[in-house]
Design a protein around this motif. Structure first.
Motif, short mmCIF file in Angstrom:
data_model
loop_
_atom_site.label_atom_id
_atom_site.label_comp_id
_atom_site.label_asym_id
_atom_site.label_seq_id
_atom_site.Cartn_x
_atom_site.Cartn_y
_atom_site.Cartn_z
N LEU A 234 8.72 -1.65 -0.54
CA LEU A 234 8.22 -0.40 -1.12
C LEU A 234 7.34 0.21 -0.04
CD1 LEU A 234 7.12 -1.77 -4.59
CD2 LEU A 234 9.19 -0.49 -4.08
N VAL A 235 7.47 1.51 0.19
CA VAL A 235 6.68 2.19 1.21
C VAL A 235 5.69 3.11 0.51
CG1 VAL A 235 6.73 3.71 3.21
CG2 VAL A 235 8.59 2.06 2.85
N LEU A 236 4.43 2.95 0.84
CA LEU A 236 3.37 3.75 0.25
C LEU A 236 2.64 4.46 1.37
CD1 LEU A 236 1.78 4.51 -2.29
CD2 LEU A 236 0.44 2.43 -1.97
N GLU A 237 2.71 5.78 1.37
CA GLU A 237 2.01 6.56 2.38
C GLU A 237 0.54 6.64 1.99
OE1 GLU A 237 4.26 10.19 2.40
OE2 GLU A 237 5.63 9.40 3.89
N CYS A 238 -0.35 6.51 2.97
CA CYS A 238 -1.78 6.47 2.68
C CYS A 238 -2.59 6.89 3.89
CB CYS A 238 -2.17 5.08 2.22
SG CYS A 238 -1.81 3.77 3.41
N ARG A 239 -3.86 7.17 3.68
CA ARG A 239 -4.75 7.57 4.76
C ARG A 239 -5.33 6.38 5.50
NH1 ARG A 239 -5.84 10.77 0.47
NH2 ARG A 239 -7.73 9.64 -0.03
N GLY B 296 0.30 2.62 12.92
CA GLY B 296 0.20 3.42 11.71
C GLY B 296 0.76 2.76 10.46
N CYS B 297 1.21 1.51 10.54
CA CYS B 297 1.79 0.83 9.37
C CYS B 297 1.31 -0.61 9.29
CB CYS B 297 3.31 0.79 9.45
SG CYS B 297 4.11 2.37 9.29
N VAL B 298 1.12 -1.06 8.07
CA VAL B 298 0.83 -2.47 7.81
C VAL B 298 1.79 -2.91 6.71
CG1 VAL B 298 -0.89 -4.15 7.06
CG2 VAL B 298 -1.62 -2.12 8.35
N GLU B 299 2.49 -4.02 6.95
CA GLU B 299 3.38 -4.57 5.92
C GLU B 299 2.73 -5.81 5.32
OE1 GLU B 299 8.04 -5.84 5.18
OE2 GLU B 299 7.30 -5.70 7.23
N VAL B 300 2.63 -5.81 3.99
CA VAL B 300 2.08 -6.96 3.28
C VAL B 300 3.16 -7.52 2.37
CG1 VAL B 300 -0.27 -6.05 3.40
CG2 VAL B 300 1.10 -5.61 1.36
N GLY B 301 3.08 -8.82 2.13
CA GLY B 301 4.08 -9.43 1.27
C GLY B 301 3.72 -10.86 0.94
N PRO C 15 9.49 -7.88 -3.35
CA PRO C 15 9.52 -6.93 -2.24
C PRO C 15 8.19 -6.92 -1.50
CG PRO C 15 9.30 -5.75 -4.31
CD PRO C 15 9.47 -7.20 -4.65
N THR C 16 8.25 -6.54 -0.24
CA THR C 16 7.03 -6.32 0.52
C THR C 16 6.58 -4.88 0.31
OG1 THR C 16 8.20 -5.65 2.53
CG2 THR C 16 7.75 -8.00 2.26
N ILE C 17 5.35 -4.59 0.71
CA ILE C 17 4.83 -3.23 0.63
C ILE C 17 4.45 -2.80 2.04
CG2 ILE C 17 3.03 -1.72 -0.29
CD1 ILE C 17 2.72 -3.70 -2.62
N ILE C 18 5.00 -1.68 2.46
CA ILE C 18 4.64 -1.11 3.75
C ILE C 18 3.68 0.04 3.48
CG2 ILE C 18 5.47 0.13 5.78
CD1 ILE C 18 8.10 -1.42 5.47
N LEU C 19 2.50 -0.07 4.05
CA LEU C 19 1.47 0.95 3.91
C LEU C 19 1.53 1.79 5.18
CD1 LEU C 19 -0.85 -1.74 2.57
CD2 LEU C 19 -0.06 0.21 1.22
N SER C 20 1.99 3.00 5.04
CA SER C 20 2.31 3.86 6.17
C SER C 20 1.30 5.01 6.25
CB SER C 20 3.73 4.40 5.99
OG SER C 20 4.07 5.27 7.03
N TYR C 21 0.72 5.20 7.43
CA TYR C 21 -0.30 6.23 7.61
C TYR C 21 0.26 7.63 7.37
CZ TYR C 21 -3.69 9.34 9.65
OH TYR C 21 -4.58 10.37 9.84
N ARG C 22 -0.53 8.42 6.68
CA ARG C 22 -0.23 9.84 6.46
C ARG C 22 -1.56 10.59 6.45
NH1 ARG C 22 3.79 12.61 2.29
NH2 ARG C 22 2.90 14.69 2.29
N ASP C 23 -1.61 11.70 7.18
CA ASP C 23 -2.85 12.49 7.28
C ASP C 23 -3.32 13.01 5.94
OD1 ASP C 23 -3.58 12.42 9.92
OD2 ASP C 23 -2.32 14.11 10.48
N GLU C 24 -2.43 13.60 5.20
CA GLU C 24 -2.77 14.28 3.95
C GLU C 24 -2.35 13.45 2.76
OE1 GLU C 24 -4.47 17.16 3.78
OE2 GLU C 24 -4.59 17.05 5.97
N PRO C 25 -3.16 13.43 1.70
CA PRO C 25 -2.72 12.76 0.48
C PRO C 25 -1.48 13.46 -0.08
CG PRO C 25 -4.74 13.99 0.09
CD PRO C 25 -4.45 14.09 1.56
N THR C 26 -0.69 12.71 -0.83
CA THR C 26 0.54 13.28 -1.38
C THR C 26 0.25 14.33 -2.44
OG1 THR C 26 0.68 11.45 -2.93
CG2 THR C 26 1.96 11.26 -0.91
#
Length: 125
Positions: free
Chosen positions: A8-13, A36-41, A51-62
């Motif tokens: 699962l990919v979650l965009e975040c600051r 810009g990414c950290v994968e946890v699992g 599933p693992t979770i990929i926390l992917s950097y994004r400048d702006e909140p969704t």
């Protein structure tokens, strides 16, 4: 042929801060870091039943609620104890119009991403 969810990919600051939060909540570990990414699992690593979770950097909140959220179940303690553990880890109760009679509670992670804690307890994998 069939597929299953592997990540699962979650965009975040702040990927590092959310990685710490989700590792604590799910008893996960950091599996990988890229720019810009950290994968946890799970401790067993990628490719297992969870599933693992990929926390992917994004400048702006969704902005606004995500069209997808994560549901969690307690595994080794009762609902109230798990609810308190989530609060102690930094989760905040979220009001999405629930009545209080639902068999779940909605929370938000430190960046406001909503997820639910379901009352039913599951066995650990």
């Amino acid at each position: 042929m069939a597929c299953r969810i592997s990540e699962l990919v979650l965009e975040c600051r702040d990927p590092e801060a959310l990685a710490e939060f989700w590792c604590e909540i799910l008893d996960f570990v950091v599996l990988d870091r890229e720019e810009g990414c950290v994968e946890v699992g799970p401790r067993e690593g990628f490719g297992g039943l969870q599933p693992t979770i990929i926390l992917s950097y994004r400048d702006e909140p969704t902005g606004g609620p995500l069209p997808l959220h994560i549901d969690l179940n307690p595994t080794d303690q009762d609902y109230e104890a798990e609810r308190q553990r989530l609060l102690d880890a930094g989760a905040k109760p979220a009001d999405v119009g629930q009545t209080g009679e639902e068999p779940w509670q909605v929370f938000a992670d430190p960046e406001g991403n909503e997820f639910c804690l379901l009352r039913a307890r599951l066995d650990r994998l």
